[in-house]
Design a protein around this motif. Structure first.
Motif, short mmCIF file in Angstrom:
data_model
loop_
_atom_site.label_atom_id
_atom_site.label_comp_id
_atom_site.label_asym_id
_atom_site.label_seq_id
_atom_site.Cartn_x
_atom_site.Cartn_y
_atom_site.Cartn_z
N LEU A 21 -33.84 -15.52 13.34
CA LEU A 21 -33.15 -14.86 12.23
C LEU A 21 -31.69 -14.57 12.59
O LEU A 21 -30.77 -14.85 11.82
CB LEU A 21 -33.89 -13.55 11.91
CG LEU A 21 -33.56 -12.87 10.59
CD1 LEU A 21 -33.87 -13.79 9.41
CD2 LEU A 21 -34.39 -11.57 10.45
N THR A 22 -31.51 -14.04 13.79
CA THR A 22 -30.15 -13.70 14.23
C THR A 22 -29.28 -14.95 14.33
O THR A 22 -28.15 -14.97 13.83
CB THR A 22 -30.20 -13.00 15.60
OG1 THR A 22 -31.13 -11.92 15.53
CG2 THR A 22 -28.84 -12.46 15.99
N VAL A 23 -29.83 -15.98 14.97
CA VAL A 23 -29.03 -17.18 15.19
C VAL A 23 -28.69 -17.87 13.87
O VAL A 23 -27.54 -18.27 13.64
CB VAL A 23 -29.76 -18.15 16.15
CG1 VAL A 23 -29.07 -19.51 16.18
CG2 VAL A 23 -29.81 -17.56 17.55
N LEU A 24 -29.70 -17.97 12.99
CA LEU A 24 -29.45 -18.60 11.69
C LEU A 24 -28.36 -17.84 10.94
O LEU A 24 -27.43 -18.45 10.39
CB LEU A 24 -30.72 -18.61 10.85
CG LEU A 24 -31.67 -19.78 11.06
CD1 LEU A 24 -32.91 -19.63 10.19
CD2 LEU A 24 -30.96 -21.10 10.74
N ALA A 25 -28.49 -16.52 10.92
CA ALA A 25 -27.50 -15.70 10.21
C ALA A 25 -26.12 -15.88 10.82
O ALA A 25 -25.11 -16.01 10.11
CB ALA A 25 -27.91 -14.24 10.26
N LEU A 26 -26.09 -15.94 12.14
CA LEU A 26 -24.82 -16.06 12.85
C LEU A 26 -24.13 -17.39 12.54
O LEU A 26 -22.92 -17.44 12.28
CB LEU A 26 -25.08 -15.93 14.34
CG LEU A 26 -23.96 -15.41 15.20
CD1 LEU A 26 -23.55 -14.03 14.74
CD2 LEU A 26 -24.39 -15.39 16.65
N VAL A 27 -24.94 -18.47 12.57
CA VAL A 27 -24.37 -19.79 12.30
C VAL A 27 -23.85 -19.86 10.87
O VAL A 27 -22.71 -20.29 10.62
CB VAL A 27 -25.43 -20.89 12.56
CG1 VAL A 27 -24.94 -22.24 12.04
CG2 VAL A 27 -25.75 -20.96 14.05
N ALA A 28 -24.67 -19.41 9.94
CA ALA A 28 -24.24 -19.44 8.53
C ALA A 28 -23.01 -18.56 8.33
O ALA A 28 -22.04 -18.96 7.68
CB ALA A 28 -25.38 -18.97 7.63
N ALA A 29 -23.04 -17.38 8.92
CA ALA A 29 -21.92 -16.45 8.75
C ALA A 29 -20.64 -17.02 9.34
O ALA A 29 -19.56 -16.91 8.75
CB ALA A 29 -22.25 -15.11 9.40
N SER A 30 -20.74 -17.66 10.52
CA SER A 30 -19.55 -18.23 11.15
C SER A 30 -18.98 -19.36 10.31
O SER A 30 -17.76 -19.50 10.17
CB SER A 30 -19.88 -18.75 12.55
OG SER A 30 -20.39 -17.70 13.34
N ALA A 31 -19.89 -20.19 9.74
CA ALA A 31 -19.44 -21.31 8.93
C ALA A 31 -18.64 -20.81 7.73
O ALA A 31 -17.69 -21.47 7.29
CB ALA A 31 -20.62 -22.15 8.47
N ILE A 32 -19.01 -19.66 7.21
CA ILE A 32 -18.26 -19.10 6.08
C ILE A 32 -17.01 -18.38 6.58
O ILE A 32 -15.94 -18.47 5.99
CB ILE A 32 -19.13 -18.11 5.28
CG1 ILE A 32 -20.37 -18.83 4.75
CG2 ILE A 32 -18.34 -17.50 4.13
CD1 ILE A 32 -21.43 -17.89 4.18
#
Ligand SMILES: Nc1ncnc2c1ncn2[C@@H]1O[C@H](COP(=O)(O)OP(=O)(O)O)[C@@H](O)[C@H]1O
Ligand SMILES: [Mg+2]
Lengths: 204, 322
Positions: A21-32
């Motif tokens: 959950l953390t990693v997915l959120a982090l990757v998506a958040a960074s991409a934005i």
């Protein structure tokens, strides 16, 4: 912590969910956040507006955000992800923008003066120099997200929060402590690793 | 390395920054010969940097024409234009995350040279600015002294063999002794390459030391354009005279060579016991020897004494130059 040794696989599963959950959120958040942060750095006035909006989201209580999202997205992992991504934006965007703004005027001037296009200057000169500050943002966002992901259990999105929540509701402190300690260990581990990375990329 | 420099022409350039109440450049016309080393001199805020930056398209003039090698620059894509023009700035602007070699390779890489050619060129440039390639190639800018950073800045600007080099107070941040050495190096490089160089400074002595021609600026305008000696000897306005402290004779002596002012020796062997200066040294150095207590100074060309200088000779040379 006895719960950990009694049910290692159940704990491992929750830990895995938490990390995922953390990693997915982090990757998506960074991409934005990367393009958004670049926009904020390059556009003074519009940038302030964006940061204002993100700041508002950031100050909302996290459980309230979950509650607000449930009518739209229902309960489950997607809702948790969206909430986490929204929270991380403020931290990440602010750091990307601060990193880019911190690049000395003269350095950008030299890049343009030597014939780099704005994009070449950004990728070859400005972002590499902003990298330590950007990684600093990722570090703080990671630690924050690990903590927030513990709340995802409230909306049935799994993670170590499940252990904590169940432990509290069923008077099973061993389970709650196991969840809490692992979440804390995860946060400290991530913080240490990213701090090290931050130091390695720092130049000048 | 290829030699030669392009001529530059400015015609009635006007620049006004957005929101400014007066023009930063207010009708400047200049004609610069190919291969000249021209210094833009004037107090802070008079528009030197702005003028330099209009030439490489970092600032767009409201009106006027800029011709480099006879071609107007407005038709050229700015990035394309800048890759053909060397640019050095005061704060050096070396990229701190890149090694010395990577910094120097920036423009050659932008224009697509192959790796082998870039490497050869990088080493040759380090030699040119007198930094040992094996020692300096892989260092980071923060591992260099201020003077070394400026040398790398110059090497980087020269990397793609530009025929025009713009330098904005390049030696402003280094101490006086290093600065003198860098000025000499720049003259040497200029003589070796013949690149047209436009050099901005607010330091009068620096301008007098290195310039073929000096452009004196004030409030966005050119007030005088001429050789150092001409500007010193015939300041066009009281402002120029004051800025250059033109009444200071010692300053003018710095521009005159001992070899040009000397008289033949009265007799062979007459120079025994006299102090010596080299024919290439300035009259200021000859005067200094005279003030130390000698009546005559021997002027050497190579190993032989070629002539003599006295107080009267120095005074005569100064009067003739006015
Ligand atoms: N980017 C800018 N925006 C607005 N005004 C500027 C800018 N750069 C320079 N100026 C103004 O233009 C004038 C000339 O500045 P500049 O060319 O930097 O002078 P110099 O290099 O001789 O010190 C000054 O009044 C300065 O304040
Ligand atoms: Mg300036």
């Amino acid at each position: 912590m006895t719960y950990l040794f009694a049910h290692p696989f159940a704990v491992l599963q929750r830990l895995g969910e938490h990390v995922e959950l953390t990693v997915l959120a982090l990757v998506a958040a960074s991409a934005i956040a990367l393009p958004l942060g670049i926009f904020v750095a390059k556009n003074e006035r519009a940038g302030r507006l964006v940061l204002g909006v993100l700041n508002t989201v950031y100050t909302l209580p996290s459980l309230a955000v979950f509650a607000l999202l449930i009518p739209v997205l229902g309960i489950g992992t997607l809702t948790a992800l969206v909430a986490l991504v929204a929270y991380a934006q403020m931290i990440l965007v602010r750091n990307v923008a601060a990193g880019l703004r911190g690049v000395p005027r003269a350095t950008v001037d030299a890049a343009r003066g030597l014939g780099m296009t704005p994009a070449q200057s950004l990728w070859r000169v400005e972002l590499p120099q902003a990298l330590p500050v950007i990684i600093g943002g990722i570090r703080i966002a990671t630690v924050t997200l690990i903590a927030l992901a513990s709340l995802a259990a409230w909306i049935n999105a799994g993670g170590l929060g499940v252990l904590i929540l169940y432990g509290l509701q069923h008077d099973d402190p061993g389970r709650a402590v196991t969840g809490s300690v692992l979440a804390a260990a995860l946060a400290i581990g991530a913080d240490t690793a990213l701090r090290r990375l931050e130091r390695r990329v720092r130049t000048g | 390395m290829i030699a030669g420099g392009v001529p530059v022409r400015l015609e009635e350039i006007h620049v006004r920054y957005p929101g400014a109440d007066r023009a930063a450049i207010d009708g400047v016309s200049l004609s610069i010969e190919g291969g000249a080393l021209v210094v833009l001199l004037g107090p802070s805020g008079c528009g030197k940097s702005t003028l330099l930056r209009t030439i490489n398209g970092l600032v767009a003039p409201q009106s006027g024409r800029i011709l480099i090698d006879g071609r107007e620059i407005t038709g050229v894509a700015p990035e394309q234009l800048r890759r053909g023009i060397g640019y050095v700035i005061q704060a050096v602007g070396l990229f701190p995350h890149m090694s010395v070699a990577q910094n120097i390779a920036v423009v050659p890489e932008l224009i697509g040279w192959d790796a082998a050619k870039i490497r050869t060129r990088t080493d040759a440039l380090l030699e040119l600015v007198r930094l040992d390639p094996t020692r300096y190639r892989d260092r980071l800018p923060r591992q260099l002294s201020g003077g070394e950073q400026q040398r790398v800045g110059v090497a980087r600007a020269l990397a793609a063999e530009p025929r025009l080099l713009l330098m904005d107070e390049p030696f402003g941040a280094v101490d006086a002794i290093v600065r003198l050495a860098l000025q000499d190096e720049l003259r040497r490089i200029h003589e070796a390459l013949g690149t047209t160089m436009l050099f901005v400074t607010h330091d009068v002595d620096e301008a007098l030391r290195i310039a073929d021609q000096i452009v004196v600026m004030r409030a966005g305008q050119v007030v005088q354009y001429g050789s150092p000696l001409h500007v010193l000897a015939r300041p066009a306005t009281p402002y120029v005279a004051e800025l250059l402290d033109a009444a200071d004779s010692v300053r003018r002596l710095q521009l005159l060579r001992s070899g040009d002012a000397m008289r033949p020796l009265p007799s062979a062997g007459a120079a025994a016991g006299w102090p010596h200066v080299d024919a290439a040294h300035t009259l200021r150095e000859a005067l200094s020897r005279l003030l130390d207590g000698a009546d005559c100074v021997a002027v050497d060309r190579g190993d032989t004494v070629a002539g003599v200088l006295t107080f009267d000779d120095v005074r005569r040379a100064l009067a003739a130059a006015a």
